[in-house]
Design an enzyme around this catalytic site. Sequence first.
Site, mmCIF file in Angstrom:
data_model
loop_
_atom_site.group_PDB
_atom_site.id
_atom_site.type_symbol
_atom_site.label_atom_id
_atom_site.label_comp_id
_atom_site.label_asym_id
_atom_site.label_seq_id
_atom_site.Cartn_x
_atom_site.Cartn_y
_atom_site.Cartn_z
ATOM 1 N N ASN A 6 54.786 48.218 45.982
ATOM 2 C CA ASN A 6 54.573 46.858 46.449
ATOM 3 C C ASN A 6 55.954 46.272 46.780
ATOM 4 O O ASN A 6 56.969 46.966 46.669
ATOM 5 C CB ASN A 6 53.816 46.029 45.398
ATOM 6 C CG ASN A 6 54.541 45.973 44.060
ATOM 7 O OD1 ASN A 6 55.764 45.819 43.980
ATOM 8 N ND2 ASN A 6 53.784 46.094 42.980
ATOM 9 N N SER B 62 51.966 45.541 49.694
ATOM 10 C CA SER B 62 51.798 44.085 49.793
ATOM 11 C C SER B 62 53.164 43.423 49.842
ATOM 12 O O SER B 62 53.981 43.602 48.955
ATOM 13 C CB SER B 62 50.980 43.548 48.619
ATOM 14 O OG SER B 62 51.590 43.857 47.391
ATOM 15 N N PRO C 133 41.479 33.803 47.524
ATOM 16 C CA PRO C 133 41.930 32.866 46.488
ATOM 17 C C PRO C 133 41.496 33.244 45.064
ATOM 18 O O PRO C 133 40.724 32.544 44.427
ATOM 19 C CB PRO C 133 41.304 31.539 46.923
ATOM 20 C CG PRO C 133 40.056 31.943 47.633
ATOM 21 C CD PRO C 133 40.384 33.248 48.326
ATOM 22 N N THR D 240 44.131 46.299 42.102
ATOM 23 C CA THR D 240 44.122 46.434 43.566
ATOM 24 C C THR D 240 45.216 47.376 44.079
ATOM 25 O O THR D 240 44.988 48.088 45.049
ATOM 26 C CB THR D 240 44.261 45.063 44.262
ATOM 27 O OG1 THR D 240 45.444 44.419 43.774
ATOM 28 C CG2 THR D 240 43.057 44.198 43.992
ATOM 29 N N ASP E 97 46.519 50.046 42.531
ATOM 30 C CA ASP E 97 46.093 51.421 42.259
ATOM 31 C C ASP E 97 44.969 51.842 43.204
ATOM 32 O O ASP E 97 44.955 52.968 43.713
ATOM 33 C CB ASP E 97 45.633 51.577 40.812
ATOM 34 C CG ASP E 97 46.766 51.420 39.813
ATOM 35 O OD1 ASP E 97 47.939 51.631 40.196
ATOM 36 O OD2 ASP E 97 46.484 51.090 38.651
#
Length: 183
Positions: free
Chosen positions: A31, A68, A100, A106, A108
């Site tokens: 990430n 991300s 939201p 998420t 993994d």
Amino acid sequence: MGDEGKLYVPPELVMVYREKVVPVASVLTPNQFEAEQLTGSSITSEKDGQEACNILHAAGPSKVVITSINIDGTLLLIGSHQKEKGQSPEQFKIVIPKIPAYFTGTGDLTTALLLGWSNKYPNDLDKAAELAVSSVQALLLRTLADYQKAGYDCQSSSLEIRLIQSLDDIRNPEVKYRAKRYN
């Protein structure tokens, strides 16, 4: 290793990841925080994300996906595939709508799906990423809807993702999120 500015591992392990793990990896899926730790550089723009991928390619892996990245409130995935050493990598981004709520697992899940789809499409990292992101987003929307239907305050704590209920979205995702090439 960590997320959102916090390490999950002892700080001395970062050097081990950087010097021992990254050079032998063929695929790397950090990430934003992890990519910053591994490269020693800050990622505050898409260009920084692309450069972080280049630094990680130089260390070993041919495929790098920063799963991300939050740039000025926009959530992105940045992927990079260096098909031949010394060759410029094919780089792309996928804009990911923010949901939201906070979910557990998420990162993994994204990595698992990305690796699975990469195995099926080994020379098309863009497609593998589109399929992975589309699966994860469908699963998260289902999870959110389930919790809201049960009257749960989705802002109060982390939501456990609905894997079993989302098997169809995992196996056969409808691609709604497209990769856009940089080069």
